[in-house]
Design an enzyme around this catalytic site. Structure first.
Site, PDB file in Angstrom:
ATOM      1  N   GLY A  65       0.765  -1.237   0.000  1.00 25.08           N
ATOM      2  CA  GLY A  65       0.000   0.000   0.000  1.00 25.08           C
ATOM      3  C   GLY A  65       0.798   1.290   0.000  1.00 25.08           C
TER       4      GLY A  65
ATOM      5  CD  GLU B  23       1.718   0.544   7.451  1.00 22.92           C
ATOM      6  OE1 GLU B  23       1.240   0.662   6.305  1.00 22.92           O
ATOM      7  OE2 GLU B  23       1.609  -0.482   8.131  1.00 22.92           O
ATOM      8  CG  ASP B  24      -1.108   1.682   3.079  1.00 30.85           C
ATOM      9  OD1 ASP B  24      -0.669   1.227   4.158  1.00 30.85           O
ATOM     10  OD2 ASP B  24      -1.826   1.004   2.323  1.00 30.85           O
TER      11      ASP B  24
ATOM     12  CG  ASP C 140      -8.074  -0.349   9.656  1.00 33.02           C
ATOM     13  OD1 ASP C 140      -8.630  -0.893  10.620  1.00 33.02           O
ATOM     14  OD2 ASP C 140      -8.689  -0.021   8.632  1.00 33.02           O
TER      15      ASP C 140
ATOM     16  NE  ARG D  12      -2.319  -3.239  -3.814  1.00 30.80           N
ATOM     17  CZ  ARG D  12      -2.438  -3.360  -2.488  1.00 30.80           C
ATOM     18  NH1 ARG D  12      -2.375  -2.285  -1.728  1.00 30.80           N
ATOM     19  NH2 ARG D  12      -2.629  -4.539  -1.943  1.00 30.80           N
TER      20      ARG D  12
HETATM   21  N1  HPA Z   1      -8.745   0.394   2.794  1.00 30.35           N
HETATM   22  C1  HPA Z   1      -7.875  -0.443   2.192  1.00 30.35           C
HETATM   23  N2  HPA Z   1      -7.007  -1.193   2.850  1.00 30.35           N
HETATM   24  C2  HPA Z   1      -6.991  -1.077   4.194  1.00 30.35           C
HETATM   25  C3  HPA Z   1      -7.864  -0.215   4.885  1.00 30.35           C
HETATM   26  C4  HPA Z   1      -8.803   0.560   4.143  1.00 30.35           C
HETATM   27  O1  HPA Z   1      -9.640   1.360   4.673  1.00 30.35           O
HETATM   28  N3  HPA Z   1      -7.566  -0.346   6.202  1.00 30.35           N
HETATM   29  C5  HPA Z   1      -6.562  -1.249   6.285  1.00 30.35           C
HETATM   30  N4  HPA Z   1      -6.206  -1.707   5.092  1.00 30.35           N
HETATM   31 MG    MG Z   2      -5.279  -4.214   1.231  1.00 29.48          MG
END
Ligand code: HPA
Ligand code: MG
Length: 177
Positions: free
Chosen positions: A47, A101-102, A105, A167
């Site tokens: 990500g 990190e993207d 969560d 992506r």
């Molecule tokens: N979207 C996509 N990938 C993810 C997310 C999200 O909100 N949270 C953790 N991985």
């Molecule tokens: Mg993913």
């Protein structure tokens, strides 16, 4: 414009210019904070690939970059299990590490990775994330550089996927309610 990925519809959320402005600001701050040092950026694939590329284009000092790949997400849900498919392959000891990190969560993947990283005895560790969902966080993580705090909604685009798709999108999108 709304988009479809697999069986789901998504609506525009954060635009490319807003993303790029935040990333430039973070890159400027990192360039100040690491002036005279040689940070090792560790990018969390898949990500974080856009975030890493755009951030480092605006980072002004010497730096090195390495990539790792861990995952816990499947489809719309965190699977609860973290899998490593590409581990640390550079010397970490005494390095000033910045993890890229993207999204943070639940924080599970990053917590698992941090434990592994600490075994390599880095000199310092900081975390930069484009997105964080504070309501969803289950692990005691405090990132040092944050692009956007967002609610507990499912996001795609700019590196983030829904089951492999999305992506490549330049903007961020949120699942339609
Ligand atoms: N979207 C996509 N990938 C993810 C997310 C999200 O909100 N949270 C953790 N991985
Ligand atoms: Mg993913």
């Amino acid at each position: 414009m709304n988009i479809s990925l697999h069986d789901k519809r998504f609506e525009p959320y954060i635009k490319e210019v807003a993303i790029q402005n935040r990333i430039s600001a973070i890159a400027e701050q990192l360039s100040d904070d690491y002036r005279g040092k040689r940070p090792l950026f560790i990018s969390m694939l898949n990500g974080a690939f856009w975030f890493t590329a755009d951030l480092l284009k605006s980072f002004t000092g010497d730096c090195e970059i390495s990539f790792v790949k861990y995952r816990s997400y499947q489809g719309l849900q965190s699977s609860g299990e973290v899998m490593q498919s590409l581990g640390i392959d550079v010397d970490i000891k005494d390095r000033d590490v910045v993890i890229l990190e993207d999204i943070i969560d639940t924080g599970r993947t990053l917590s698992v990775f941090l434990e592994i990283l600490m075994q390599h005895q880095p000199g310092s560790v900081k975390i930069a994330t484009l997105l964080i969902k504070p309501e969803t966080l289950q692990f005691p993580l405090v990132p040092d550089y944050v692009g956007f705090e967002i609610p507990n909604d499912f996001i795609v685009g700019y590196g983030l996927d829904y089951d492999g798709l999305g992506r490549n999108l330049r903007n961020l999108y949120v699942l339609e309610k």
